[in-house]
Design a protein around this motif. Structure first.
Motif, PDB file in Angstrom:
ATOM      1  N   ALA A 157       0.832  -1.207   0.000  1.00 50.74           N
ATOM      2  CA  ALA A 157       0.000   0.000   0.000  1.00 50.74           C
ATOM      3  C   ALA A 157       0.869   1.260   0.000  1.00 50.74           C
ATOM      4  CB  ALA A 157      -0.912  -0.012   1.225  1.00 50.74           C
ATOM      5  N   ASP A 158       0.562   2.191  -0.889  1.00 49.02           N
ATOM      6  CA  ASP A 158       1.317   3.446  -0.981  1.00 49.02           C
ATOM      7  C   ASP A 158       0.724   4.456  -0.004  1.00 49.02           C
ATOM      8  OD1 ASP A 158       2.781   5.646  -1.585  1.00 49.02           O
ATOM      9  OD2 ASP A 158       2.218   5.754  -3.705  1.00 49.02           O
ATOM     10  N   VAL A 159       1.045   4.301   1.247  1.00 47.72           N
ATOM     11  CA  VAL A 159       0.494   5.146   2.309  1.00 47.72           C
ATOM     12  C   VAL A 159       1.016   6.572   2.195  1.00 47.72           C
ATOM     13  CG1 VAL A 159       0.318   5.410   4.825  1.00 47.72           C
ATOM     14  CG2 VAL A 159       0.312   3.125   3.811  1.00 47.72           C
ATOM     15  N   THR A 160       2.233   6.735   1.679  1.00 49.15           N
ATOM     16  CA  THR A 160       2.828   8.079   1.608  1.00 49.15           C
ATOM     17  C   THR A 160       2.040   9.003   0.672  1.00 49.15           C
ATOM     18  OG1 THR A 160       4.338   7.377  -0.153  1.00 49.15           O
ATOM     19  CG2 THR A 160       5.150   7.248   2.101  1.00 49.15           C
ATOM     20  N   ASN A 161       1.231   8.433  -0.206  1.00 49.29           N
ATOM     21  CA  ASN A 161       0.403   9.275  -1.072  1.00 49.29           C
ATOM     22  C   ASN A 161      -0.615  10.067  -0.266  1.00 49.29           C
ATOM     23  OD1 ASN A 161      -0.237   9.733  -4.097  1.00 49.29           O
ATOM     24  ND2 ASN A 161      -2.261   9.434  -3.168  1.00 49.29           N
ATOM     25  N   TYR A 162      -0.963   9.541   0.922  1.00 52.28           N
ATOM     26  CA  TYR A 162      -1.993  10.169   1.763  1.00 52.28           C
ATOM     27  C   TYR A 162      -1.436  10.752   3.049  1.00 52.28           C
ATOM     28  CZ  TYR A 162      -4.582   7.289  -1.504  1.00 52.28           C
ATOM     29  OH  TYR A 162      -5.045   6.720  -2.665  1.00 52.28           O
ATOM     30  N   VAL A 163      -0.198  10.391   3.380  1.00 51.09           N
ATOM     31  CA  VAL A 163       0.433  10.911   4.602  1.00 51.09           C
ATOM     32  C   VAL A 163       1.677  11.695   4.184  1.00 51.09           C
ATOM     33  CG1 VAL A 163       1.463  10.314   6.829  1.00 51.09           C
ATOM     34  CG2 VAL A 163      -0.418   8.934   5.927  1.00 51.09           C
ATOM     35  N   GLN A 164       1.501  12.993   4.045  1.00 47.39           N
ATOM     36  CA  GLN A 164       2.593  13.840   3.580  1.00 47.39           C
ATOM     37  C   GLN A 164       3.566  14.136   4.718  1.00 47.39           C
ATOM     38  OE1 GLN A 164       2.644  14.484   0.265  1.00 47.39           O
ATOM     39  NE2 GLN A 164       0.767  13.250   0.216  1.00 47.39           N
ATOM     40  N   GLU A 165       4.842  14.255   4.360  1.00 47.32           N
ATOM     41  CA  GLU A 165       5.869  14.545   5.354  1.00 47.32           C
ATOM     42  C   GLU A 165       5.570  15.857   6.084  1.00 47.32           C
ATOM     43  OE1 GLU A 165      10.722  14.405   5.832  1.00 47.32           O
ATOM     44  OE2 GLU A 165       9.865  14.767   3.853  1.00 47.32           O
ATOM     45  N   ARG A 166       5.750  15.823   7.398  1.00 43.84           N
ATOM     46  CA  ARG A 166       5.565  16.963   8.315  1.00 43.84           C
ATOM     47  C   ARG A 166       4.091  17.350   8.512  1.00 43.84           C
ATOM     48  NH1 ARG A 166       9.789  19.430   5.171  1.00 43.84           N
ATOM     49  NH2 ARG A 166      11.834  19.280   6.169  1.00 43.84           N
ATOM     50  N   SER A 167       3.169  16.590   7.918  1.00 44.84           N
ATOM     51  CA  SER A 167       1.741  16.854   8.154  1.00 44.84           C
ATOM     52  C   SER A 167       1.374  16.383   9.557  1.00 44.84           C
ATOM     53  CB  SER A 167       0.890  16.125   7.119  1.00 44.84           C
ATOM     54  OG  SER A 167       1.018  14.714   7.297  1.00 44.84           O
ATOM     55  N   ALA A 168       0.176  16.774  10.033  1.00 41.29           N
ATOM     56  CA  ALA A 168      -0.282  16.326  11.360  1.00 41.29           C
ATOM     57  C   ALA A 168      -0.349  14.804  11.405  1.00 41.29           C
ATOM     58  CB  ALA A 168      -1.644  16.939  11.665  1.00 41.29           C
ATOM     59  N   LEU A 169      -0.799  14.185  10.298  1.00 40.84           N
ATOM     60  CA  LEU A 169      -0.866  12.725  10.228  1.00 40.84           C
ATOM     61  C   LEU A 169       0.523  12.108  10.363  1.00 40.84           C
ATOM     62  CD1 LEU A 169      -3.423  12.072   7.332  1.00 40.84           C
ATOM     63  CD2 LEU A 169      -3.548  11.065   9.620  1.00 40.84           C
ATOM     64  N   ASP A 170       1.491  12.701   9.688  1.00 37.68           N
ATOM     65  CA  ASP A 170       2.851  12.172   9.711  1.00 37.68           C
ATOM     66  C   ASP A 170       3.480  12.325  11.090  1.00 37.68           C
ATOM     67  OD1 ASP A 170       5.275  11.116   8.454  1.00 37.68           O
ATOM     68  OD2 ASP A 170       6.064  13.139   8.694  1.00 37.68           O
ATOM     69  N   ARG A 171       3.291  13.486  11.715  1.00 34.54           N
ATOM     70  CA  ARG A 171       3.878  13.708  13.043  1.00 34.54           C
ATOM     71  C   ARG A 171       3.289  12.751  14.072  1.00 34.54           C
ATOM     72  NH1 ARG A 171       3.279  19.183  11.501  1.00 34.54           N
ATOM     73  NH2 ARG A 171       1.408  19.373  12.801  1.00 34.54           N
ATOM     74  N   GLU A 172       1.979  12.487  13.961  1.00 37.89           N
ATOM     75  CA  GLU A 172       1.343  11.557  14.894  1.00 37.89           C
ATOM     76  C   GLU A 172       1.806  10.124  14.650  1.00 37.89           C
ATOM     77  OE1 GLU A 172      -1.143  10.355  18.069  1.00 37.89           O
ATOM     78  OE2 GLU A 172      -0.365  12.322  17.463  1.00 37.89           O
ATOM     79  N   ALA A 173       1.959   9.762  13.362  1.00 46.25           N
ATOM     80  CA  ALA A 173       2.433   8.409  13.034  1.00 46.25           C
ATOM     81  C   ALA A 173       3.855   8.204  13.557  1.00 46.25           C
ATOM     82  CB  ALA A 173       2.378   8.185  11.528  1.00 46.25           C
ATOM     83  N   LEU A 174       4.704   9.216  13.405  1.00 45.83           N
ATOM     84  CA  LEU A 174       6.074   9.125  13.915  1.00 45.83           C
ATOM     85  C   LEU A 174       6.071   9.000  15.436  1.00 45.83           C
ATOM     86  CD1 LEU A 174       9.148   9.261  13.717  1.00 45.83           C
ATOM     87  CD2 LEU A 174       8.967  11.755  13.579  1.00 45.83           C
ATOM     88  N   ASN A 175       5.230   9.773  16.102  1.00 46.64           N
ATOM     89  CA  ASN A 175       5.150   9.715  17.562  1.00 46.64           C
ATOM     90  C   ASN A 175       4.753   8.317  18.035  1.00 46.64           C
ATOM     91  OD1 ASN A 175       4.874  10.672  20.328  1.00 46.64           O
ATOM     92  ND2 ASN A 175       2.668  10.567  19.985  1.00 46.64           N
ATOM     93  N   ARG A 176       3.773   7.711  17.366  1.00 46.08           N
ATOM     94  CA  ARG A 176       3.315   6.363  17.744  1.00 46.08           C
ATOM     95  C   ARG A 176       4.325   5.295  17.329  1.00 46.08           C
ATOM     96  NH1 ARG A 176      -3.021   5.913  18.036  1.00 46.08           N
ATOM     97  NH2 ARG A 176      -3.486   7.993  18.784  1.00 46.08           N
ATOM     98  N   GLY A 177       4.925   5.465  16.167  1.00 47.01           N
ATOM     99  CA  GLY A 177       5.976   4.565  15.709  1.00 47.01           C
ATOM    100  C   GLY A 177       5.488   3.248  15.140  1.00 47.01           C
ATOM    101  N   THR A 178       4.405   2.728  15.706  1.00 45.56           N
ATOM    102  CA  THR A 178       3.901   1.414  15.309  1.00 45.56           C
ATOM    103  C   THR A 178       2.470   1.250  15.796  1.00 45.56           C
ATOM    104  OG1 THR A 178       4.278  -0.975  15.500  1.00 45.56           O
ATOM    105  CG2 THR A 178       4.803   0.337  17.414  1.00 45.56           C
TER     106      THR A 178
END
Length: 723
Positions: free
Chosen positions: A287-308
């Motif tokens: 799945a190409d998730v990066t198409n919907y989760v742009q770098e430095r977006s709120a979604l990306d920052r939250e995903a990085l914080n959770r990690g998994t």
């Protein structure tokens, strides 16, 4: 050397301060000082005292050096029995005795001095000061003192051995039996308990869901998504647009499937396979998730914080909101989806002779389950084969290639630990109804084999491109630990070849193969696993020891793992020609922290998952006090015998509960032997046990051994169900 202890210290210290003194070991010092052999222990006591006072330092190699003791900074890891360890970067953990913890708590950053460095053994240290506190909040059970104006919180974690004092005005209305979150306001000292105030009441200990939620809070797992993140997720499209498809390789007419568990909802990998002459054309489509989760977006920052994503027994805490993870990012059958595909040409020996990594648009034909594919390939079920008649040739081709890949990995020395995972069936209230081992069948192995190959292929590609990347690395085990393992297995007639400064995965694999099916298999597998280092994420590629793979990454699960999402972003920048000097510098600057944080969140998730499984096993057995079960001896220690049941539950038969004799533990043979009866308990031995107690707080189960004749009448049916 007839002077008093203090005089001895002074004389030796003055000697050490002499300019001609060089670092030396204890035996060298004894020769210089002309200390008789029988007084060598006295000399060591003097040297230990000088080290503890900070007047002398002790090197990693056990040499005493003049000057102040070397101070190290690391993170304190507490043990329930009072002692602990300090983890220092790039060094072996340092043991801290109970009397030397200096008031340190689990997770604190501390400064220590090395006080002992025995040759061939772990170094010992003393906490000099707490640099910063690692934990400010604890989860535990509140108990209020009757007719008193205070209460206590008993921490859930066994690593926090002291209750927390709570004045009634800071209790937030909590009553006996409430599970609470307490914020520490004082860490106490030798004579005073830690003190805190309750900031959250989770629920009563007997309320459904409180037990798991307490573990979630203990590990500080983020549950609810911030409103900004949810709003951003809601604005993502529900379907793939024409603009999304532009410039992508169109694979929608390729026959492909997803194969997952029945209850999986976030489907992030699909597979396809065809013959290409003598070769196989294997496609792993992610799945190409990066198409919907742009770098430095709120979604990306939250995903990085959770990690998994975190998979607990009764819930999933996702890395991404359900709108994405179960919707547009999930490779649902019959609809267009965006993917990043690794398309590999594999020869009949399992070698990837060509490959392409491309942005694609795909359409999955069927959402298959492991059970269904097993019925087709393993059980030869005619009804299931008719239902998926068009797909059966593809499944058979998959099985054929997977066998080749598995054989190749085994030949190169890949290590496989086959410990049974536990599937726990809960009722609506969260009570465990059934425990059984997860079924690892032909279908689960196929997907595992294909994902491993894709991960290796992508890692090797980007390693040779010399671009910034995130690798999944696994260092070679510590040589000392492996030598100890080699010494231990000699008791069972096994040998391991350990070269000078080199340990090969093939040697570990050969050991596990020899032990397969033997009574000691479980113990040797566990000891071998404990001798290994933990896999982690790193920006540098150092290979994966366990897989015997020179290149490895995590490419196949971007819905639930941030490192996969991160490398997809790198791959797409590269494919689109955007990997310029500025981009390279950007990734080089962020990847070390991304890798470190992802490794930490992975550890946290694994620990939380294990704790929920242990808790539900204890709850399950708590309903079966007095019942009898068949099991095998899975471990033997001086304090008792561990027994594992057919349903994967493990409990302890404490020596205090072995009533028929006094038993002695023989470490060299790993046996428990009765002093008068001569009865012997060995690893792998079948035994029958009765459940005599459980402890939800420590998550432990107690058994006693019984004769076969005491088994319950209904036990035979239970064993058949488990098998």
């Amino acid at each position: 050397m007839d002077e008093t202890f203090e005089k001895r210290k002074k004389i030796i210290y003055e000697f050490l301060c002499d300019d001609i003194y060089v670092p030396m070991k204890l035996k060298e010092l004894a020769v210089l000082l002309q200390v008789p052999k029988e007084q060598k222990a006295d000399l060591k006591a003097v040297m230990d005292a000088l080290v503890e006072e900070g007047k002398v330092c002790l090197s990693k190699k056990g040499k005493y050096c003049k000057g102040e003791a070397k101070r190290l900074t690391g993170v304190y890891q507490a043990h329930p029995r009072g002692f602990g360890f300090v983890t220092v970067d790039n060094e072996e953990d340092i043991f801290i005795g109970e009397e030397d913890t200096g008031g340190a708590f689990q997770g604190d950053t501390v400064e220590i001095a090395i006080i002992k460095a025995p040759e061939g053994r772990r170094r010992e240290g003393k906490v000099l000061r707490v640099v910063s506190r690692g934990v400010t909040k604890l989860v535990g059970l509140f108990r209020i003192q009757k007719d008193k104006n205070y209460g206590f919180v008993i921490p859930d974690s066994q690593k926090f051995a002291r209750d927390v004092f709570v004045p009634v005005e800071h209790a937030k209305g909590a009553v006996n039996g409430h599970k609470v979150v307490v914020e520490l306001t004082s860490w106490g000292d030798e004579n005073k308990k830690p003190e805190g105030r309750i900031v959250e009441i989770i629920g009563h200990i007997n309320d459904p869901g409180t037990d798991i939620l307490s573990i979630v809070k203990s590990y500080d797992l983020p549950v609810e998504f911030p409103e900004k993140v949810l709003n951003q997720a809601e604005r993502t499209a529900d379907v793939v647009s024409e603009a999304d498809r532009a410039g992508r390789k169109d694979l929608r007419d390729w026959q492909m499937v997803t194969i997952d568990g029945e209850d999986a909802k976030d489907l992030d990998d699909a597979v396809s396979i065809t013959r290409d002459g003598e070769h196989y054309l294997l496609g792993v489509h992610i799945a190409d998730v990066t198409n919907y989760v742009q770098e430095r977006s709120a979604l990306d920052r939250e995903a990085l914080n959770r990690g998994t994503s975190v998979y607990l027994v009764d819930r999933v805490i996702p890395m991404l909101p359900h709108k994405l993870s179960n919707g547009i990012c999930s490779l649902n059958a019959g609809v267009d989806r965006l993917a990043l595909s690794c398309i590999m040409t594999v020869d009949k020996k399992g070698n990837v002779i060509d490959h392409e990594i491309a942005e694609t648009v795909i359409r999955v034909d069927e959402r298959m389950t492991y059970t269904s594919v097993k019925k087709i390939l393993e059980d030869k079920d005619p009804e299931e084969s008719r239902k998926y008649e068009k797909l059966v040739p593809m499944f058979e081709l998959m099985e054929e290639l997977a066998d080749i890949l598995r054989t190749k990995r085994h030949r190169r020395g890949s290590i496989h630990f086959d410990f049974p995972e536990t599937k726990i069936v809960l009722d609506k209230e969260g009570r465990p109804l059934e425990l059984k081992p997860y079924d690892r069948n032909v279908a689960t192995k196929i997907i595992e084999d294909f994902m491993l190959l894709a991960n290796e292929t992508v890692a090797e590609d980007y390693y040779w491109q010399e671009l910034p990347f995130v690798y999944r690395t696994h260092e070679a085990p510590d040589e000392e630990k492996m030598r100890k393992l080699a010494t231990f297995i000699n008791n069972f007639g096994y040998t391991m070849h350990i070269g000078v400064n080199e340990i090969r995965p093939k040697e570990v694999q050969k050991l596990l193969t020899k032990a397969e099916g033997r009574p000691e298999e479980s113990l040797i597998s566990r000891l071998a696993l404990r001798s290994m280092k933990q896999a982690k994420y790193t920006p540098e590629n150092t290979g994966h020891f366990g897989l015997a793979a020179p290149y490895y990454t995590h490419f196949t699960s971007p819905i639930r793992r941030y490192p996969d999402l991160q490398i997809h972003r790198i791959i797409k920048d590269n494919l689109r020609g955007r990997m310029n000097a500025a981009k390279i510098e950007h990734y080089q600057s962020i990847l070390p922290e991304v890798a470190k944080h992802s490794s930490e969140t992975e550890r946290r998730a694994e620990e939380a998952e294990r704790e929920t499984v242990k808790l539900k096993k204890v709850e399950y057995m708590a309903e079966r006090i007095g019942e009898t079960f068949e099991g095998v001896v899975s471990g033997i220690t001086k304090w008792g015998i561990y027994v594992e049941l057919l349903n994967t539950v493990e409990g302890l038969v404490h020596v205090a509960n072995m009533y028929d004799d006094h038993y002695d533990y023989y470490e060299d043979r790993c046996e428990m032997v009765g002093e008068h009866t001569g009865k012997v308990y060995k690893l792998g031995q079948k035994v029958y046990v009765r459940v005599i107690g459980t402890d939800r707080l420590s998550r432990t189960i107690d058994f006693e051994i019984i004769d076969e004749g005491e088994m319950d009448d209904g036990e035979e049916q239970y064993e058949n169900d488990c098998q």
